[in-house]
Motif scaffolding. Structure first.
Motif, PDB file in Angstrom:
ATOM      1  N   SER A  47       0.846  -1.198   0.000  1.00 65.20           N
ATOM      2  CA  SER A  47       0.000   0.000   0.000  1.00 65.20           C
ATOM      3  C   SER A  47       0.880   1.247   0.000  1.00 65.20           C
ATOM      4  O   SER A  47       1.918   1.267   0.660  1.00 65.20           O
ATOM      5  CB  SER A  47      -0.879   0.020   1.245  1.00 65.20           C
ATOM      6  N   LEU A  48       0.455   2.264  -0.721  1.00 67.61           N
ATOM      7  CA  LEU A  48       1.053   3.596  -0.608  1.00 67.61           C
ATOM      8  C   LEU A  48       0.060   4.513   0.102  1.00 67.61           C
ATOM      9  O   LEU A  48       0.267   4.957   1.224  1.00 67.61           O
ATOM     10  CB  LEU A  48       1.410   4.144  -1.998  1.00 67.61           C
ATOM     11  N   THR A  50      -3.137   4.081   1.364  1.00 70.54           N
ATOM     12  CA  THR A  50      -3.868   3.665   2.565  1.00 70.54           C
ATOM     13  C   THR A  50      -2.960   3.737   3.789  1.00 70.54           C
ATOM     14  O   THR A  50      -3.356   4.221   4.851  1.00 70.54           O
ATOM     15  CB  THR A  50      -4.412   2.244   2.364  1.00 70.54           C
ATOM     16  N   HIS A 147     -13.521  -1.812  -0.233  1.00 65.42           N
ATOM     17  CA  HIS A 147     -12.488  -0.834   0.135  1.00 65.42           C
ATOM     18  C   HIS A 147     -13.212   0.432   0.630  1.00 65.42           C
ATOM     19  O   HIS A 147     -13.244   1.459  -0.053  1.00 65.42           O
ATOM     20  CB  HIS A 147     -11.607  -0.539  -1.077  1.00 65.42           C
TER      21      HIS A 147
HETATM   22  N1   CP Z   1      -6.110   3.421  -3.454  1.00 69.88           N
HETATM   23  C1   CP Z   1      -5.366   2.706  -2.586  1.00 69.88           C
HETATM   24  O1   CP Z   1      -5.886   2.038  -1.700  1.00 69.88           O
HETATM   25  O2   CP Z   1      -4.024   2.837  -2.736  1.00 69.88           O
HETATM   26  P1   CP Z   1      -2.937   1.921  -2.026  1.00 69.88           P
HETATM   27  O3   CP Z   1      -3.155   0.508  -2.521  1.00 69.88           O
HETATM   28  O4   CP Z   1      -1.609   2.488  -2.460  1.00 69.88           O
HETATM   29  O5   CP Z   1      -3.136   2.012  -0.555  1.00 69.88           O
END
Ligand code: CP
Length: 318
Positions: A47-48, A50, A147
Motif C-alpha cells: 500500500s502507498l 492507505t 475498500h
Molecule cells: N487506493 C489505494 O488504496 O491505494 P494503495 O493501494 O496504495 O493504498
C-alpha cells in the motif's frame, strides 16, 4: 460505530461526509481525541495511499501508530480453522489477532482476496477473524470484497466537485494485464447506491464482468461504454477480474481505455481513479494529465476519510 468494514457500518453517511469536510478545513480540531491510544495497521498486501493517509489521519488525532507487514515483519499466519499447522504458517490468526488486540486500541487490516476461491474470499475470513478475536474495533484498509475508506474518499470528492444536486456517475471497467480484485468497484457501487450519496450510478463493462448484484443493485448496468459515458458528470475507471468466471481475465479489449475521445461524450466529466493506475492502459496520459482529472484530490481526501472514521470510532468506543 464499532467496526468500519462497509457502508452498512455507518449510521449517517451524510454526517460522516460532512465531518470529513470539516476535518479538511481544520485538521487539528479534534487533536486530543486519540491521546494515549494506539492504532495498529496490519498489512497482508502492499500500500502507498492507505498506509500513509491513515497514519496522517491518526497523527492529526494524536493517535500513536504501529504498522506491520504480515509475513515480512511477522510470522506467516494460518487463517483456516482446524488444520494441522505443519506447513509454511507458523502462527494462527486466532492468537495473532488476540495478541495485537493487547497492544492496540483500534486495528486496521488490509487483506486482499486470493482470487482462486470465490466462496472463501467472499466470506472475508481475515477481517472477520480479527473482529472476532482481537477484542477491539477493526477498520478495513481494503478487504477481499470492499475498500470502504476509498469509497468514502470518493464520495467526499464527488460532493466537493458536483455541479448538480444529483450527478451522473459512471463506473467503467478498463482492460488490465493482471487479474485484479473486485473490492474497489464493489465498494464504490455500494456507496454510490446509498440514498445519501444522491447520484445516478451507471456501471459499464464487457459481458461476463458483472459484479456481485449484492453491491450493484439499483445501478443501471450496460455493456455499451459509449452510451454509459453520454452526459456523465464523473467517470470512475477501474479494472476488475470476472466475478462470474471467478478471478479470470476474460477480455483484454484495449478500446475500453479512457481517452480524450471518450471524455468528449461526457458532460465535461471529472476523471476519477483510486490509484495506483497504469497509464495508457486504463487511462491515456492526455486524460489523467488534464485539468478534469481529480485523482490527486481524490487521494488527498483519503486522509479526511480515515480521520472521520477514526474520530467516530474513538468517540463511540472510549
Ligand atoms: N487506493 C489505494 O488504496 O491505494 P494503495 O493501494 O496504495 O493504498
Amino acid at each position: 460505530m464499532r467496526n468500519f468494514t462497509s457502508v452498512h457500518d455507518v449510521d449517517d453517511v451524510t454526517a460522516l461526509v460532512n465531518l470529513a469536510l470539516e476535518l479538511k478545513q481544520d485538521p487539528l480540531k479534534y487533536a486530543n481525541i486519540g491521546r494515549n491510544k494506539t492504532l495498529g495497521l496490519i498489512f497482508f498486501n502492499p500500500s502507498l495511499r492507505t498506509r500513509l493517509s491513515t497514519q496522517k489521519a491518526a497523527h492529526n488525532l494524536t493517535l500513536r501508530v504501529m504498522d506491520m507487514n504480515v509475513g515480512q515483519d511477522s510470522w506467516n499466519l494460518e487463517i483456516r480453522d482446524n488444520v494441522v499447522m505443519d506447513g509454511d504458517t507458523s502462527e494462527h490468526i486466532k492468537e495473532a489477532a488476540a495478541v495485537i488486540g493487547q497492544y492496540c486500541d483500534i486495528i486496521g487490516i488490509r487483506s486482499f482476496p486470493s482470487l482462486n476461491d470465490k466462496d472463501t474470499d467472499y466470506k472475508e475470513e481475515v477481517i472477520q477473524k480479527f473482529i472476532t478475536y482481537s477484542g477491539v474495533p477493526v477498520v478495513s484498509l481494503e478487504s477481499a470484497t470492499r475498500h470502504p475508506l476509498q469509497s468514502l474518499a470518493d464520495l467526499i470528492t464527488i460532493n466537493e466537485l458536483k455541479k448538480t444536486a444529483r450527478p451522473k456517475v459512471v463506473l467503467t471497467w478498463a482492460a488490465h494485464p493482471k487479474a485484479l480484485p473486485q473490492a474497489v468497484p464493489n465498494s464504490f457501487a455500494e456507496w454510490m447506491n446509498h440514498p445519501d450519496a444522491n447520484v445516478d450510478l451507471v456501471i459499464t463493462h464487457p459481458e461476463g464482468y458483472e459484479l456481485d448484484p449484492k453491491f450493484t443493485q439499483g445501478a443501471k448496468i450496460t455493456y455499451n461504454q459509449n452510451e454509459a459515458l453520454e452526459g456523465a458528470d464523473f467517470v470512475y475507471a477501474k479494472n476488475w477480474s470476472s466475478y462470474k468466471y471467478y478471478g479470470n481475465i476474460i477480455s483484454k479489449d484495449k478500446s475500453w481505455m479512457i481517452s480524450p475521445e471518450k471524455m468528449k461524450l461526457t458532460n465535461q466529466a471529472k476523471f476519477m481513479h483510486c490509484l495506483p493506475v497504469r497509464r495508457n492502459v486504463i487511462v491515456s496520459d492526455a486524460v489523467i494529465d488534464s485539468p478534469d482529472s481529480v485523482v490527486i484530490q481524490q487521494a488527498g481526501n483519503r486522509v479526511w476519510s480515515a480521520q472521520a472514521v477514526l474520530k467516530k470510532i474513538l468517540e463511540d468506543n472510549f
